[in-house]
Design an enzyme around this catalytic site. Structure first.
Site, PDB file in Angstrom:
ATOM      1  N   CYS A  96      98.065  -8.844  99.256  1.00 23.91           N
ATOM      2  CA  CYS A  96      97.358  -9.516  98.172  1.00 23.91           C
ATOM      3  C   CYS A  96      96.381  -8.565  97.452  1.00 23.91           C
ATOM      4  CB  CYS A  96      96.651 -10.744  98.729  1.00 23.91           C
ATOM      5  SG  CYS A  96      96.441 -12.033  97.508  1.00 23.91           S
ATOM      6  N   ARG A 130      97.157 -18.159  86.949  1.00 25.75           N
ATOM      7  CA  ARG A 130      97.473 -17.639  88.273  1.00 25.75           C
ATOM      8  C   ARG A 130      98.888 -18.017  88.662  1.00 25.75           C
ATOM      9  NH1 ARG A 130      92.746 -15.861  90.622  1.00 25.75           N
ATOM     10  NH2 ARG A 130      93.741 -15.509  92.616  1.00 25.75           N
ATOM     11  N   HIS A 197     100.918 -13.982 101.609  1.00 24.85           N
ATOM     12  CA  HIS A 197     100.037 -14.255 102.735  1.00 24.85           C
ATOM     13  C   HIS A 197     100.511 -15.562 103.347  1.00 24.85           C
ATOM     14  CE1 HIS A 197      97.920 -16.273  99.345  1.00 24.85           C
ATOM     15  NE2 HIS A 197      97.719 -17.197 100.250  1.00 24.85           N
TER      16      HIS A 197
END
Lengths: 252, 454
Positions: A96, A130, A197
């Site tokens: 990330c 996002r 993740h």
């Protein structure tokens, strides 16, 4: 030097830990211990030096923007040592935010370029909106062996690989590096960066073992064949996660 | 007149939704009203003779608002979204359901707070905490704080802002504000030895230096000070001191207000509920309640549904403790262990929008003190396997972990493993909690929440 252990350097565990990065550490430690392999964990904080060759694996996790900004300058100061380590065969896993920081640079919304470590041949550009959701990849880290990797992504940055750079995997479902290329992550030898993740390693046991083998390869010259472990639970978690990605990954 | 007709349609829809068996119908009327007339929420709210108070936080909203309601009970007629429907539509529904209300008391989702504040124009606001929670929904903590800052800046000068001074990010939102009441805890005896793993906002808002804590109470909440620039927790107006925690039974503390000090008995366990009680006391104070009314109200309070609830299930008890993010779950674990660690637990992890679709947060929870005492865990919910992995890699013997994804089967398995007269500890995420309550309600053990809220 013991051949049957790994020294793991975790960069900025106090700052970059937002998506359960310690889960990744716990998985590596247990899977090493179950095979009788020693696991020597060393936190690397602000201002700490990195001795070339000290670590078999370097790990960088993700943080919120503020935490990332706080460590960025310090990390660039460690850049040369990290590049040297990677070139000398230390394995690297960056997740990330850490993935972005290990690229060549990050360009923010105002067009300002923040320098990165430059271990991975890529750069990242801040984008509108996002990219959040479950992801499923197909990886082929060993030619002819295709394996699934399932996780969760949450990033505003669009990561663009240099021409000819090798992605970690092909996006089956989800956004991936930039939502367009169909690629996710990046791999250079034993160094891997990814947005996945969730955390990444518990439900992708095969990949945890690949990373562990790469770390051991720094000591042994070649990645060893690790004995297999009972991974029914890990595999069922991966199936559920993969189904999530197929059902709802890559949607805004 | 148009509004009147819309209200009638929306109320009827709520009744139909309940009759059709589609859950509580607690937001459907509001959704319809918000769709046909987006300004209606503001129009309705401004009809309230005593105005409105809004309460937002990542943790403890429902409990805190419920304590305020208990304190004000009998004093004023409330419009209150007590079932926890806390978006604009939930506020609209609460307004529709209480046509004769004098005061609006609304818990508001942290992401929806700026929008609701703009519409409702509250005369009091309580901002209780910001913990990392559902980053998949809202992006980052700092972003929420910035939106809150804008909303606070738009409030009239004389609107009260009640702020948790122990949360550096929240305290900063009222820096220099006259009409502000600052609350916190002051009892280093109950502080943690160090910040937990999942602590947020560890770095000074002004200069980026890590804070020093004279006392860290819950997550990053505590008596903080920046060694870099000297910024520190402001003086408290309302606080809890001399705190005694009595395991799962409750807590008692001295409540200090500008009126003086009074001993308060709280029937909810854990330091996080002391925070909820002090937040509620502070908001009630600016709403005109006396210290005596506040202490009595807190003493009467018995818990908001599903947050901490004991349900009799035949000859066994089910203890339901909501877990939804690292800070809240850490406190639940700490409280459970302090009350005598259970040997069996049912833990339920769902990944719907209201739970957070990203389940990685379970790895940020310090479950280990609980795992140490467990002989068996039943992992359930849509992501039961992830929970089981959390336990396995947290050091629990894989033989002690049962994966039972179906919630009802898992509950029955847990009850079967519980001896008659015993108590089964169940830790569910939000939608799992609602589903489990529906299951026990279906067996006649508890009322449905919309009945309890009516």
């Amino acid at each position: 030097m013991s051949r049957n252990k790994v020294v793991v350097g975790h960069l900025y565990p106090d700052y970059l830990n937002i998506y359960a990065d310690r889960g990744n550490m716990a998985v590596l430690e247990r899977r090493a211990a179950w095979r009788g392999i020693g696991f020597d964990y060393r936190a690397i904080g602000m201002g700490d030096g990195i001795v070339p060759g000290e670590h078999d694996l370097l790990y960088v996790g993700g943080g919120q923007d503020r935490e990332q900004a706080l460590v960025a300058l310090d990390l660039v100061g460690k850049g040369e040592a990290i590049r040297e380590a990677a070139e000398a065969g230390t394995a690297v896993l960056a997740v990330c935010g850490g993935y972005q920081l290990l690229g060549r640079f990050y360009r923010d919304r105002a067009g300002v370029e923040l320098p990165g470590v430059g271990v991975l041949p890529l750069h990242t550009v801040a984008g509108e909106g996002r990219m959040i959701g479950d992801v499923l990849l197909e990886c082929e880290l060993v030619r002819g062996e295709r394996r699934p990797l399932a996780g969760f992504e949450n990033h505003a940055g669009r990561t663009i690989l240099d021409d000819g750079a090798e992605p970690l995997g092909r996006v089956v479902a989800g956004f991936g590096n930039d939502g367009r290329s169909g690629h996710e992550g990046c791999r250079v030898g034993r160094a891997v960066g990814t947005y996945l993740h969730g955390p990444l390693l518990p439900r992708n046991a095969w990949f945890a073992d690949w990373i562990l083998a790469q770390a051991l390869a720094h000591r042994l010259g070649e990645p060893p064949q690790l004995e297999s472990l009972p991974d029914d639970l890990e595999e069922s978690a991966q199936r559920v996660s993969a189904a999530r990605a197929r059902a709802r990954g890559g949607r805004r | 007149m148009r509004l009147g007709l819309e209200i009638a349609v929306a109320r009827a829809a709520g009744r139909l939704s309940r009759l059709a068996g589609r859950g509580g119908g607690t937001t459907l009327p509001g959704k319809i009203l918000a769709t046909v007339d987006p300004d209606a929420v503001g129009t309705l709210a401004r009809r309230l003779p005593l105005g409105s108070a809004l309460l937002s936080a990542t943790n403890g909203k429902t409990t805190t608002a419920a304590i305020v309601a208990e304190i004000l009970d009998g004093r004023v007629r409330l419009a209150h979204n007590r079932a926890g429907a806390n978006l604009v539509s939930g506020v609209a529904s609460a307004l529709l359901a209480s046509p004769d209300a004098e005061l609006g008391l609304f818990e508001v989702d942290e992401g929806a707070f700026p929008d609701v504040a703009r519409r409702v124009r509250p005369h009091a606001v309580c901002l209780a905490n910001l913990f990392r929670d559902q980053l998949d929904r809202y992006g980052e903590l700092e972003l929420i704080a910035e939106h809150w800052r804008d909303a606070v800046g738009e409030l009239p000068e004389d609107a009260w802002v009640v702020a948790n001074a122990d949360d550096p990010l929240v305290a900063d939102l009222v820096r220099g504000r006259e009409a502000a009441l600052r609350f916190g805890l002051d009892d280093p005896r109950v502080a943690r030895e160090r910040l937990p793993h999942a602590a947020d906002s560890k770095y000074c808002v002004a200069c980026g230096t890590p804070y020093d804590y004279a006392a860290a109470y819950v997550g990053h909440l505590g008596d903080w000070r920046c060694p870099g620039c000297g910024l520190a927790r402001p003086p408290l107006d309302v606080w809890a001191g001399a705190i005694d925690l009595d395991g799962l039974e409750g807590a008692s503390f001295d409540l200090h207000t500008p009126e003086g000090k009074q001993r308060v008995e709280l029937r909810l366990p854990g330091l996080y509920n002391v925070y909820n009680a002090v937040a509620a006391a502070s908001l009630a104070l600016v709403l005109g309640a006396s210290a005596a009314e506040i202490c009595a109200g807190i003493g009467r309070f018995r818990g908001a549904f599903g947050r901490f609830e004991r349900i009799r299930a035949g000859d066994r008890d089910v203890l339901l403790l909501l877990v939804k993010n690292p800070a809240g779950a850490n406190e639940v674990v700490r409280t459970l262990v302090a009350g005598g660690a259970p040997r069996l637990a049912v833990v339920a992890l769902n990944d719907d929008i209201a739970d957070g679709r990203d389940v990685s947060w379970i790895w940020d929870v310090d479950f280990e003190p609980l795992l140490d005492g467990l002989e068996r865990v039943v992992a359930t919910g849509a992501r039961a396997q992830e929970l089981a992995l959390r336990c396995k890699y947290g050091g629990l013997d894989p033989e002690a972990i049962e994966v039972v994804p179906d919630l009802e089967e898992a509950l029955d398995r847990g009850l079967a493993l519980t001896p008659p007269g015993g108590e089964l500890v169940v830790l569910p995420t939000y939608t799992a909690m609602l589903a489990l309550r529906r299951i026990v309600a279906g067996r006649g053990f508890v009322r449905n929440y919309w009945e309890a809220a009516a």
